[in-house]
Enzyme design. Structure first.
Site, PDB file in Angstrom:
ATOM      1  N   GLN A 125       0.739  -3.992   9.547  1.00 43.35           N
ATOM      2  CA  GLN A 125      -0.274  -3.665   8.534  1.00 43.35           C
ATOM      3  C   GLN A 125      -1.677  -3.745   9.142  1.00 43.35           C
ATOM      4  O   GLN A 125      -2.043  -4.775   9.724  1.00 43.35           O
ATOM      5  CB  GLN A 125      -0.141  -4.646   7.356  1.00 43.35           C
ATOM      6  CG  GLN A 125      -1.040  -4.336   6.183  1.00 43.35           C
ATOM      7  CD  GLN A 125      -0.666  -3.032   5.464  1.00 43.35           C
ATOM      8  OE1 GLN A 125       0.492  -2.764   5.211  1.00 43.35           O
ATOM      9  NE2 GLN A 125      -1.665  -2.237   5.149  1.00 43.35           N
ATOM     10  N   LYS A 155       5.616  -2.812  -0.441  1.00 46.22           N
ATOM     11  CA  LYS A 155       6.505  -2.148   0.526  1.00 46.22           C
ATOM     12  C   LYS A 155       7.832  -2.884   0.580  1.00 46.22           C
ATOM     13  O   LYS A 155       8.901  -2.258   0.550  1.00 46.22           O
ATOM     14  CB  LYS A 155       5.848  -2.107   1.915  1.00 46.22           C
ATOM     15  CG  LYS A 155       4.734  -1.080   2.012  1.00 46.22           C
ATOM     16  CD  LYS A 155       3.911  -1.220   3.275  1.00 46.22           C
ATOM     17  CE  LYS A 155       2.746  -0.231   3.252  1.00 46.22           C
ATOM     18  NZ  LYS A 155       1.758  -0.443   4.311  1.00 46.22           N
ATOM     19  N   ASP A 213       5.068   4.433  10.964  1.00 46.48           N
ATOM     20  CA  ASP A 213       3.718   4.853  10.566  1.00 46.48           C
ATOM     21  C   ASP A 213       3.282   6.117  11.304  1.00 46.48           C
ATOM     22  O   ASP A 213       2.296   6.748  10.920  1.00 46.48           O
ATOM     23  CB  ASP A 213       2.713   3.726  10.886  1.00 46.48           C
ATOM     24  CG  ASP A 213       2.269   2.979   9.642  1.00 46.48           C
ATOM     25  OD1 ASP A 213       2.431   3.517   8.536  1.00 46.48           O
ATOM     26  OD2 ASP A 213       1.745   1.860   9.782  1.00 46.48           O
TER      27      ASP A 213
END
Ligand code: NDP
Length: 299
Positions: A97, A53, A120
């Site tokens: 994460q 990422k 997200d």
């Protein structure tokens, strides 16, 4: 194989190219989009995701802020960091994460992220906005699936879609997105009766189950489009002792004989997920600064 291959890797590259162009436009206005990724602990798979990422964020011209915290970080310290990132004007997107270590309440962490920076799309406010058809930050994996479906079909209006799996991360938002595009949507799960007959109705099948090769060609309506979200590592004795390979939730070879189009694993949904994370960060940045949002990069 008779199905058309939907090449997620190539499509993700075109999305990243669009994002790169748009980032240049935003930078010309004096703003650099920034994505902060927080990793708690040393889970090897998560470390690889975070590295990828960060690398791709920099490649499209954005600023990447990586925060790697030890596994024993107290929950309060993580929440303090999130509060600082919420307040930092250089940060337009925040991603924590998952999974986080057991002593940290993941729900609490997700709820602490400013919904406007929730790239997200897991914050309850964004879940509600998506469910009510309003402008939301949309979870990256289903957004990537939607983009591939729109690219392949053009309009999805009136098509029968079956989503197999009802997780908050993939299945449920996928169903909302397909409904938003006027599909007739059925969500199947572990208690669904006669799941094969349900899947057989579908013009579009999205499989997000986590069971290797569960959906086989004989479940499909001829010509259906199959989006395989699953990522499962299985033993591959044909490659040698202790070797493994990645497979999806669909049995590729048999499905490709019946489907009209299908995504491979790897190289299908996976690359689209990170591309959509970059797209979401750009969208969040444009919304934060009142700039025009790039077309085709959101739901
Ligand atoms: P979850 O484990 O959270 O959810 C799985 C869903 O599948 C559940 O709703 C479950 O039903 C359903 N299910 C389980 N067994 C069956 C069965 N036998 N028949 C029908 N439905 C069943 O998984 P995720 O949604 O997080 O992930 C799904 C897959 O997608 C995984 O392989 C994961 O690795 C992959 N993934 C890939 C991503 C990518 O970028 N490509 C991103 C995210 C996930 P019930 O609710 O009834 O238990």
């Amino acid at each position: 194989m008779t199905a058309t291959l939907i090449d997620g890797k190539a499509f993700a590259a075109t999305i990243r190219a669009r994002v790169t162009q748009e980032v240049a436009r935003v930078k010309a206005a004096g703003i650099t989009p920034g994505l902060a990724v927080v990793l708690v602990g040393k889970d090897p798979a998560s470390a690889v995701y975070v590295r990828n990422k960060g690398k791709q964020t920099v490649e499209v011209g954005m600023e990447s802020f990586e925060h790697k915290l030890p596994a024993d970080t107290p929950e309060a310290d993580l929440l303090d960091l999130i509060a600082k990132l919420n307040a930092d004007p250089a940060v337009h997107g925040i991603l924590c994460q998952l999974p986080v270590p057991d002593h940290i309440d993941a729900e609490k962490v997700l709820a602490a992220i400013d919904p406007a920076k929730d790239v997200d799309g897991f914050h309850i406010s964004n879940v509600g906005l998506l469910a009510t058809g309003q402008k939301a930050m949309v979870p990256c994996t289903p957004l990537g699936c939607l983009m591939m479906l729109r690219d392949h079909h053009g309009s999805l209006s009136g098509l029968e879609a079956v989503v197999v799996g009802r997780s908050n991360i993939v299945g449920k938002p996928m169903a909302q997105l397909l409904l938003g595009d006027s599909c007739t949507v059925t969500v199947a799960h572990s208690r669904t009766r006669d799941i094969e007959a349900v899947v057989k109705r579908a013009d579009i099948v999205v499989a997000a189950v986590g069971r290797p090769e569960m959906v086989t060609g004989d479940w499909l309506k001829p010509g259906a489009t199959v989006i395989d979200v699953g990522i499962n590592r299985i033993d591959a004795p044909e490659k040698g002792a202790d070797k493994t390979r990645l497979v999806g939730d669909c049995h590729f070879d048999s499905c490709a004989e019946v489907a009209g189009a299908i995504t491979p694993v790897p190289g299908g949904v996976g690359p689209m997920t990170i591309a959509c994370l970059l797209a979401n960060t750009l969208t969040a940045c444009c919304r934060a600064h009142g700039l025009a949002e790039p077309e085709g990069l959101t739901a």
